[in-house]
Design a protein around this motif. Structure first.
Motif, PDB file in Angstrom:
ATOM      1  N   TYR A  91      -9.824   8.515  -2.747  1.00  0.00           N
ATOM      2  CA  TYR A  91      -8.744   8.068  -2.719  1.00  0.00           C
ATOM      3  C   TYR A  91      -8.906   6.940  -3.417  1.00  0.00           C
ATOM      4  O   TYR A  91      -8.336   6.758  -4.756  1.00  0.00           O
ATOM      5  CB  TYR A  91      -7.107   7.446  -1.768  1.00  0.00           C
ATOM      6  CG  TYR A  91      -6.184   7.875  -2.598  1.00  0.00           C
ATOM      7  CD1 TYR A  91      -5.988   8.659  -3.822  1.00  0.00           C
ATOM      8  CD2 TYR A  91      -5.649   6.260  -2.787  1.00  0.00           C
ATOM      9  CE1 TYR A  91      -4.642   8.222  -4.666  1.00  0.00           C
ATOM     10  CE2 TYR A  91      -4.820   5.884  -3.469  1.00  0.00           C
ATOM     11  CZ  TYR A  91      -3.771   6.898  -4.741  1.00  0.00           C
ATOM     12  OH  TYR A  91      -2.728   6.425  -5.116  1.00  0.00           O
ATOM     13  N   LEU A  92      -9.135   5.905  -3.037  1.00  0.00           N
ATOM     14  CA  LEU A  92      -9.092   4.490  -2.849  1.00  0.00           C
ATOM     15  C   LEU A  92     -10.130   3.379  -4.719  1.00  0.00           C
ATOM     16  O   LEU A  92      -9.495   3.377  -5.009  1.00  0.00           O
ATOM     17  CB  LEU A  92      -8.531   3.432  -2.213  1.00  0.00           C
ATOM     18  CG  LEU A  92      -7.534   3.440  -1.051  1.00  0.00           C
ATOM     19  CD1 LEU A  92      -8.105   2.162  -0.401  1.00  0.00           C
ATOM     20  CD2 LEU A  92      -6.713   3.299  -2.253  1.00  0.00           C
ATOM     21  N   VAL A 104       0.726   2.808  -3.017  1.00  0.00           N
ATOM     22  CA  VAL A 104      -0.054   4.561  -3.331  1.00  0.00           C
ATOM     23  C   VAL A 104       1.349   6.288  -3.392  1.00  0.00           C
ATOM     24  O   VAL A 104       0.768   6.967  -5.066  1.00  0.00           O
ATOM     25  CB  VAL A 104      -0.521   5.157  -2.029  1.00  0.00           C
ATOM     26  CG1 VAL A 104      -1.215   6.661  -1.403  1.00  0.00           C
ATOM     27  CG2 VAL A 104      -1.858   4.051  -2.069  1.00  0.00           C
ATOM     28  N   PHE A 141       1.135  -1.334   0.263  1.00  0.00           N
ATOM     29  CA  PHE A 141       0.072   0.396   0.163  1.00  0.00           C
ATOM     30  C   PHE A 141       1.336   1.891   0.176  1.00  0.00           C
ATOM     31  O   PHE A 141       0.164   1.816  -0.696  1.00  0.00           O
ATOM     32  CB  PHE A 141      -0.848   0.211   1.577  1.00  0.00           C
ATOM     33  CG  PHE A 141      -2.152  -0.632   0.843  1.00  0.00           C
ATOM     34  CD1 PHE A 141      -3.575   0.181   0.268  1.00  0.00           C
ATOM     35  CD2 PHE A 141      -2.917  -2.021   1.369  1.00  0.00           C
ATOM     36  CE1 PHE A 141      -4.162  -0.320   0.153  1.00  0.00           C
ATOM     37  CE2 PHE A 141      -4.341  -2.355   1.230  1.00  0.00           C
ATOM     38  CZ  PHE A 141      -4.962  -1.838   0.196  1.00  0.00           C
ATOM     39  N   ASP A 162      -5.317   1.498   5.710  1.00  0.00           N
ATOM     40  CA  ASP A 162      -6.353   2.633   6.014  1.00  0.00           C
ATOM     41  C   ASP A 162      -4.892   3.706   6.378  1.00  0.00           C
ATOM     42  O   ASP A 162      -5.285   4.543   5.919  1.00  0.00           O
ATOM     43  CB  ASP A 162      -7.760   2.854   6.410  1.00  0.00           C
ATOM     44  CG  ASP A 162      -7.815   3.298   7.864  1.00  0.00           C
ATOM     45  OD1 ASP A 162      -7.329   1.950   8.697  1.00  0.00           O
ATOM     46  OD2 ASP A 162      -7.867   3.649   8.749  1.00  0.00           O
ATOM     47  N   ILE A 184     -10.056   8.760   2.151  1.00  0.00           N
ATOM     48  CA  ILE A 184      -9.491   7.508   1.981  1.00  0.00           C
ATOM     49  C   ILE A 184      -9.822   6.366   1.297  1.00  0.00           C
ATOM     50  O   ILE A 184      -9.366   6.280   0.186  1.00  0.00           O
ATOM     51  CB  ILE A 184      -8.447   6.409   3.315  1.00  0.00           C
ATOM     52  CG1 ILE A 184      -7.355   7.554   3.893  1.00  0.00           C
ATOM     53  CG2 ILE A 184      -8.508   5.072   2.687  1.00  0.00           C
ATOM     54  CD1 ILE A 184      -7.187   7.439   4.721  1.00  0.00           C
ATOM     55  N   VAL A 225      -2.718   3.913   4.224  1.00  0.00           N
ATOM     56  CA  VAL A 225      -3.083   5.142   2.811  1.00  0.00           C
ATOM     57  C   VAL A 225      -2.770   6.123   3.471  1.00  0.00           C
ATOM     58  O   VAL A 225      -1.917   7.062   3.016  1.00  0.00           O
ATOM     59  CB  VAL A 225      -4.053   4.522   1.983  1.00  0.00           C
ATOM     60  CG1 VAL A 225      -4.470   5.084   1.798  1.00  0.00           C
ATOM     61  CG2 VAL A 225      -4.402   2.176   2.107  1.00  0.00           C
TER      62      VAL A 225
END
Length: 380
Positions: free
Chosen positions: A70-71, A15, A11, A347, A67, A350
């Protein structure tokens, strides 16, 4: 010459690779020792056509809308609320401990107010809560600590809970209602197509080149780059020159059975019996329909890939010394669970990666070329 070399395709690294490539329009070389992207969240279809998590169950949950937003650029979501049972005294009981857990364990009919009185009558007074044991006995008492926590923690960490930081058990809530969800976050869902597909979409950018089955130590002097993001173990980056940071690992035994379902929920914990800590049945997570079912048994160990930093005071002190070394390395960013010696949920990793990118945006001019020489200073 790459603008950025990023070590680790989990991750944190993925990212940051995506943000740098898409927002700064700079070139990224992303390397990983494994044969796939996604880090420990990697999932794949096995020989039975069942989507499994190779490194144990990963359930996404968060309270951060930013978050999620974003994902969501890289996946759709499947609603899933995680429920876990613990095999205690021959009964499968909800964990975290709630009203149903106590009533079924002891054959009682308490209500929420009475359960609070039940806990209060069994709590031990701990003046200075420092250890994992202190947290539990001061919340629910010695008997429930022995039944639900001590054996599991000893298996997971290889030491007694009174030798571990309070952070180990502070993560596990105790409820006086009947809420049997493992997490209480506002967003609890699974990537609809799996984690690996989400990572592949995240990294599908012309500015990103990926090299798998590649050890950073073997290519760091062979491939030119300007700046480095490192998500591996920080002690390894410095050649273990101050000593090794302890990590716990896991051994996974993957099994496919010729039956449709094995257990009533995705995860069953075994705090009292067996050598393994838990069994995961993946079809509960994915919603797949299949005449067969696939399971994973988890066996904690000190041997193998590093998964969990061991939360003890002496380990934190050693990490702080490595962290100070890292602060002397210009143009190197240490990000993620292994590089910052912290247990993070997905999370949180991230979020840490996005926060790191925000700092990069403020401090690093785009298309600057500072050269690579400074990166090696302090590193072996």
């Amino acid at each position: 010459m790459f603008d950025w070399l990023i070590v680790g395709a989990g991750f944190a690294g993925s990212v940051l690779a995506e943000r740098i490539a898409s927002q700064r329009h700079e070139s990224v070389l992303l390397v990983d020792r494994r044969s796939h992207v996604g880090g420990n969240a990697y999932d794949c279809y096995n020989e039975a056509g069942i989507l499994i998590h190779r490194y144990g169950p990963h359930i996404f949950h968060t309270n951060s809308q930013s978050i999620v937003d974003y994902l969501s650029q890289f996946t759709q979501w499947r609603t899933y609320e995680h429920r876990v049972l613990a095999a205690v005294d021959g009964i499968l009981l909800p964990i975290p401990i709630n009203l149903d857990t106590i009533n079924r364990l002891y054959g009682l009919e308490l209500n929420s107010a009475q359960l609070e009185e039940f806990f209060a009558s069994r709590r031990e007074t701990v003046e200075d809560v420092r250890t994992a044991e202190d947290v539990v006995v001061s919340t629910v008492g010695r008997e429930l600590y022995e039944k639900f926590f001590r054996g599991y923690t000893r298996k997971q960490w290889g030491v007694d809970p009174n030798q571990l930081s309070k952070s180990v058990t502070a993560r596990v809530p105790t409820r006086t209602n009947r809420d049997d969800r493992y997490f209480s976050d506002s967003f609890q869902k699974m990537p609809a197509g799996g984690y690996t597909r989400m990572f592949e979409r995240m990294l599908d950018h012309p500015n990103i080149k990926i090299m798998l089955q590649t050890d950073f130590r073997e290519i760091r002097d062979e491939i030119p780059f300007n700046r480095l993001i490192y998500t591996g173990p920080i002690d390894e980056y410095f050649g273990w020159q101050l000593g090794r940071l302890p990590y716990r690992s896991l051994r996974f035994e993957h099994v496919t059975l010729d039956q449709e379902q094995f257990q009533p929920v995705a995860v069953v914990n075994y705090p009292q019996t067996e050598d393994y800590t838990r069994i995961t049945e993946y079809k509960h997570l994915t919603g797949q329909q299949n005449a067969r079912t696939s399971l994973t048994y988890e066996y904690p160990t000190d041997i193998g890939d590093p998964y969990y930093p061991v939360p003890r005071a002496e380990n934190e002190e050693l990490f702080k010394r490595y962290e100070a070394l890292g602060a002397t390395c210009p143009d190197v960013w240490f990000v993620g669970r292994l590089a910052t010696y912290r247990y993070y949920n997905m999370d949180q990793v991230v979020g840490q990666a996005l926060a790191t990118f925000a700092r990069i945006q403020k401090s690093v001019p785009e298309w600057a070329s500072a050269g690579k020489a400074s990166l090696a200073e302090g590193a072996l």
